[in-house]
Design an enzyme around this catalytic site. Structure first.
Site, PDB file in Angstrom:
ATOM      1  N   ASN A 172      -5.328   6.100  -1.062  1.00  0.00           N
ATOM      2  CA  ASN A 172      -4.611   6.667   0.089  1.00  0.00           C
ATOM      3  C   ASN A 172      -4.164   8.105  -0.155  1.00  0.00           C
ATOM      4  O   ASN A 172      -3.838   8.824   0.782  1.00  0.00           O
ATOM      5  CB  ASN A 172      -3.419   5.788   0.481  1.00  0.00           C
ATOM      6  CG  ASN A 172      -3.893   4.549   1.220  1.00  0.00           C
ATOM      7  OD1 ASN A 172      -5.010   4.511   1.719  1.00  0.00           O
ATOM      8  ND2 ASN A 172      -3.052   3.542   1.273  1.00  0.00           N
TER       9      ASN A 172
ATOM     10  N   GLU B 128      -6.611  -1.516  -6.837  1.00  0.00           N
ATOM     11  CA  GLU B 128      -5.809  -0.599  -7.657  1.00  0.00           C
ATOM     12  C   GLU B 128      -4.754  -1.414  -8.404  1.00  0.00           C
ATOM     13  O   GLU B 128      -4.031  -2.193  -7.789  1.00  0.00           O
ATOM     14  CB  GLU B 128      -5.114   0.431  -6.753  1.00  0.00           C
ATOM     15  CG  GLU B 128      -6.090   1.371  -6.074  1.00  0.00           C
ATOM     16  CD  GLU B 128      -5.437   2.323  -5.077  1.00  0.00           C
ATOM     17  OE1 GLU B 128      -5.939   3.437  -4.909  1.00  0.00           O
ATOM     18  OE2 GLU B 128      -4.432   1.948  -4.449  1.00  0.00           O
TER      19      GLU B 128
ATOM     20  N   SER C 116       0.829  -1.212   0.000  1.00  0.00           N
ATOM     21  CA  SER C 116       0.000   0.000   0.000  1.00  0.00           C
ATOM     22  C   SER C 116       0.857   1.252   0.000  1.00  0.00           C
ATOM     23  O   SER C 116       0.343   2.342  -0.217  1.00  0.00           O
ATOM     24  CB  SER C 116      -0.951   0.004   1.194  1.00  0.00           C
ATOM     25  OG  SER C 116      -0.236  -0.233   2.370  1.00  0.00           O
TER      26      SER C 116
ATOM     27  N   HIS D 100      -3.214  -3.630  -5.517  1.00  0.00           N
ATOM     28  CA  HIS D 100      -3.494  -3.173  -4.155  1.00  0.00           C
ATOM     29  C   HIS D 100      -4.955  -3.379  -3.778  1.00  0.00           C
ATOM     30  O   HIS D 100      -5.832  -2.623  -4.187  1.00  0.00           O
ATOM     31  CB  HIS D 100      -3.110  -1.678  -4.033  1.00  0.00           C
ATOM     32  CG  HIS D 100      -3.316  -1.125  -2.665  1.00  0.00           C
ATOM     33  ND1 HIS D 100      -3.739   0.164  -2.429  1.00  0.00           N
ATOM     34  CD2 HIS D 100      -3.176  -1.691  -1.438  1.00  0.00           C
ATOM     35  CE1 HIS D 100      -3.838   0.359  -1.132  1.00  0.00           C
ATOM     36  NE2 HIS D 100      -3.507  -0.750  -0.503  1.00  0.00           N
TER      37      HIS D 100
HETATM   38  P1  NAI Z   1      -0.098  -9.724   8.029  1.00  0.00           P
HETATM   39  O1  NAI Z   1       0.932  -9.389   9.038  1.00  0.00           O
HETATM   40  O2  NAI Z   1      -1.494 -10.033   8.473  1.00  0.00           O
HETATM   41  O3  NAI Z   1       0.422 -10.949   7.141  1.00  0.00           O
HETATM   42  C1  NAI Z   1       1.704 -11.013   6.580  1.00  0.00           C
HETATM   43  C2  NAI Z   1       2.097 -12.473   6.429  1.00  0.00           C
HETATM   44  O4  NAI Z   1       3.303 -12.518   5.669  1.00  0.00           O
HETATM   45  C3  NAI Z   1       2.379 -13.185   7.752  1.00  0.00           C
HETATM   46  O5  NAI Z   1       1.612 -14.374   7.814  1.00  0.00           O
HETATM   47  C4  NAI Z   1       3.875 -13.478   7.708  1.00  0.00           C
HETATM   48  O6  NAI Z   1       4.205 -14.716   8.322  1.00  0.00           O
HETATM   49  C5  NAI Z   1       4.139 -13.526   6.227  1.00  0.00           C
HETATM   50  N1  NAI Z   1       5.519 -13.219   5.828  1.00  0.00           N
HETATM   51  C6  NAI Z   1       6.286 -12.208   6.264  1.00  0.00           C
HETATM   52  N2  NAI Z   1       7.466 -12.219   5.619  1.00  0.00           N
HETATM   53  C7  NAI Z   1       7.433 -13.255   4.746  1.00  0.00           C
HETATM   54  C8  NAI Z   1       8.334 -13.758   3.771  1.00  0.00           C
HETATM   55  N3  NAI Z   1       9.515 -13.208   3.575  1.00  0.00           N
HETATM   56  N4  NAI Z   1       7.939 -14.816   3.031  1.00  0.00           N
HETATM   57  C9  NAI Z   1       6.735 -15.397   3.222  1.00  0.00           C
HETATM   58  N5  NAI Z   1       5.839 -14.968   4.133  1.00  0.00           N
HETATM   59  C10 NAI Z   1       6.187 -13.899   4.881  1.00  0.00           C
HETATM   60  O7  NAI Z   1      -0.089  -8.514   6.990  1.00  0.00           O
HETATM   61  P2  NAI Z   1      -1.295  -7.955   6.087  1.00  0.00           P
HETATM   62  O8  NAI Z   1      -2.066  -6.977   6.860  1.00  0.00           O
HETATM   63  O9  NAI Z   1      -1.998  -9.090   5.443  1.00  0.00           O
HETATM   64  O10 NAI Z   1      -0.479  -7.134   4.980  1.00  0.00           O
HETATM   65  C11 NAI Z   1       0.255  -7.759   3.965  1.00  0.00           C
HETATM   66  C12 NAI Z   1       0.595  -6.763   2.883  1.00  0.00           C
HETATM   67  O11 NAI Z   1      -0.591  -6.169   2.391  1.00  0.00           O
HETATM   68  C13 NAI Z   1       1.503  -5.624   3.314  1.00  0.00           C
HETATM   69  O12 NAI Z   1       2.318  -5.286   2.223  1.00  0.00           O
HETATM   70  C14 NAI Z   1       0.516  -4.510   3.605  1.00  0.00           C
HETATM   71  O13 NAI Z   1       1.078  -3.243   3.490  1.00  0.00           O
HETATM   72  C15 NAI Z   1      -0.495  -4.744   2.501  1.00  0.00           C
HETATM   73  N6  NAI Z   1      -1.845  -4.210   2.780  1.00  0.00           N
HETATM   74  C16 NAI Z   1      -2.419  -4.362   4.013  1.00  0.00           C
HETATM   75  C17 NAI Z   1      -3.688  -3.857   4.259  1.00  0.00           C
HETATM   76  C18 NAI Z   1      -4.345  -4.017   5.590  1.00  0.00           C
HETATM   77  O14 NAI Z   1      -5.307  -3.286   5.865  1.00  0.00           O
HETATM   78  N7  NAI Z   1      -3.909  -4.930   6.439  1.00  0.00           N
HETATM   79  C19 NAI Z   1      -4.443  -3.139   3.201  1.00  0.00           C
HETATM   80  C20 NAI Z   1      -3.768  -3.112   1.921  1.00  0.00           C
HETATM   81  C21 NAI Z   1      -2.504  -3.600   1.750  1.00  0.00           C
END
Ligand code: NAI
Length: 518
Positions: A195, A157, A124, A145
């Site tokens: 955003n 997006e 994001s 996104h």
């Molecule tokens: P989260 O923390 O819930 O999940 C991330 C997952 O990635 C975890 O299960 C972790 O174990 C895994 N992980 C971390 N490093 C890793 C690697 N090197 N290889 C494989 N797995 C790995 O995070 P979330 O909230 O799902 O966000 C994920 C992405 O989406 C981020 O880039 C965030 O900026 C983006 N995003 C999040 C939003 C939100 O509201 N939570 C909205 C839009 C985008």
């Protein structure tokens, strides 16, 4: 390549947290084969369990055929090994939001997947171009996104990196539609569309409170009931939580090299340091007990009416609406070209404060109140009244009684250039005009992205058109004149279209005519 050269049937999802599992849900339901990958085996199991639960709930509620639910779940497998993503046509990464970690994963994926596999990022806040720069072949890296929760937030997006192949992004646009989502196309710029467009509401709301004009609760009530938004800025900040929103506000501001329109407020840093994060910490701008927000009751309106009312004729439509309210309340109208000595004086400025209006119209400031006439006054759900620093309590309270006489609640605020609704709405429209001006996205996609991504009642450009582009322009020009703050300078997109009487959704005519070079 053309989009049909990217055939997408099997997708890999790296990172199965909140976002990864949501994307997996809509993909599996759309008939795609999904391979989940996460560095943590527990996260993969949790994601599969979540999908099993969700599909089962949907079929129990009759929203999903049981056989289809079973088939969708059967299409989802999990793996802790990145190499198992080898046969995917697309891998979407939704791992931790760190440039180097994402780049390392993309680099590794490149050595595993075929040359036709698209690599997408759900980032994001990071630049897609910067992510792609780590790859041997940056043309296949695309921003994708999604918003949280993915199945309910129906917009995505699609972001072209500078060295991206537009056909790969086209293929992701098609795939989004297949998954029941609305794709919008954006340039690789900070905040993309949603955003970026979302800056207006929160930064201007904070600015108003910072100026001591009104309370958090008053700003929210005005934005909801007068301007028609689902949530006011502080309700929204409590929902997203300050540990998320405060860094985003700072990051967008710095990424646009200290653009005054995005200047964050010292209010959020202090509240963040104090642990007042929002709903999730039990207290933010509001207090919460067991998920319920504590009530902020409003004091009842006074009942003593003014002896007579003189109304400014500067804005004929507003004049007529105020006169109608005065007559309905049964209060005598003072129709003198200069007001009689006992009359309450009502002005209806656009983008000016009550003080400037009083001085310009040579009125006795101690009897002046200003009423916000941007939204229809007679059919209003709420009205906003403001005073000059010299307005007496009697003038303020009798005006409050007058404009609440038909039962419509009135917010009484201190002097402000552009009240609350005028300045917040004008800022929202202006920022979106600038997104269009910078060609970050088409006017249509800006309005779609904001409506679906932020839940606004209509797109900001359509809202500007509905309220009148010329009115929005004059609010911003007047605010700029009084405050001398470049924050309120009108976007050229707005200024040109308003002056020419064109719609804010209007692209350059020459661009859309045959033979155009665009
Ligand atoms: P989260 O923390 O819930 O999940 C991330 C997952 O990635 C975890 O299960 C972790 O174990 C895994 N992980 C971390 N490093 C890793 C690697 N090197 N290889 C494989 N797995 C790995 O995070 P979330 O909230 O799902 O966000 C994920 C992405 O989406 C981020 O880039 C965030 O900026 C983006 N995003 C999040 C939003 C939100 O509201 N939570 C909205 C839009 C985008």
């Amino acid at each position: 390549m053309t989009s049909h050269q990217f055939s997408i049937e099997t997708i890999g999802i790296a990172g199965t947290g909140a976002m990864g599992r949501g994307i997996a849900q809509i993909a599996a339901l759309a008939g795609l084969t999904v391979r989940l990958h996460d560095a943590s085996p527990a996260a993969i199991t949790a994601a599969r369990n979540y999908l099993a639960d969700t599909f089962s709930k949907l079929s129990t509620k009759g929203k999903l055929d049981a056989t289809l639910a079973h088939a969708a779940l059967a299409r989802v497998s999990g793996t802790q090994s990145v190499s198992d993503l080898a046969g995917c046509d697309l891998v979407i990464e939704a791992i931790v939001e760190k440039l180097e970690v994402k780049q390392a994963l993309l680099r590794e994926l490149e050595t595993i997947v075929s040359g036709r596999c698209i690599l997408a990022s759900n980032t994001s806040s990071l630049s897609i171009t910067a992510l792609a720069a780590a790859c041997q072949n940056p043309s296949r890296v695309v921003g994708y996104h999604f918003f949280n929760p993915v199945p309910l937030m129906k917009v995505v997006e699609v972001i072209d990196g500078l060295r991206g192949d537009p056909a790969a992004a086209d293929a992701l646009m098609d795939l989004a539609r297949r998954m029941g989502h609305t794709p919008v196309r954006a340039k690789d710029m900070p905040g993309f569309i949603v955003n970026h467009a979302g800056r207006g509401m929160s930064t201007e709301g904070l600015r108003i409170v910072d100026e001591g004009v009104a309370s958090f609760a008053d700003v929210d009530r005005i934005m909801r009931e007068q301007a028609g938004f689902r949530l006011g800025p502080f309700e929204l900040l409590d929902l997203t939580a300050l540990d998320v929103s405060h860094p985003v506000m700072e990051s967008i501001y710095h990424q646009f090299y200290e653009e005054p329109r995005f200047t964050p407020s010292p209010i959020t840093g202090t509240r963040l340091a104090g642990g007042l994060l929002g709903r999730k910490s039990g207290e933010g701008f509001y207090r919460y007990a067991e998920g319920q927000r504590a009530a902020h009751p409003e004091a009842p309106a006074p009942t003593t009416m003014p002896p007579s009312v003189w109304v400014s004729k500067r804005h004929p439509r507003a004049y007529a609406a105020v006169c109608e309210l005065v007559s309905k309340a049964g209060v005598p109208l003072d129709e003198g070209s200069t007001p009689a000595s006992g009359s309450l004086l009502v002005v209806t400025p656009f983008g000016f404060d009550a003080t400037t209006a009083a001085v310009e119209e040579e009125l006795d400031a101690s009897r002046v109140v200003a009423l916000d006439a941007l939204f229809p006054l007679t059919s209003a759900q709420r009205r906003t009244l403001m005073t000059t620093p010299a307005t007496t309590r009697l003038a303020r309270d009798t005006a409050h009684a007058l404009f609440a006489a038909d039962g419509v609640p009135v917010s009484v605020i201190r002097d402000s250039t552009g009240f609350v609704a005028q300045r917040v709405v004008a800022t929202i429209v202006n920022i979106s005009c600038d997104i269009a001006q910078r060609r970050i996205a088409s006017p249509r996609d800006i309005d779609l992205a904001v409506t679906l991504g932020l839940g606004y009642p209509q797109g900001p450009l359509a809202l500007g058109d509905a309220l009148g582009a010329q009115t929005i322009l004059s609010i911003l020009r007047n605010m700029s004149q009084v405050l001398g703050d470049p924050r309120y300078r009108p976007s050229p997109w707005l200024a040109r279209r308003a002056q020419l009487g064109l719609s804010l959704t209007q692209e350059e005519l020459a661009d859309t005519q045959p033979g155009s070079t665009q």
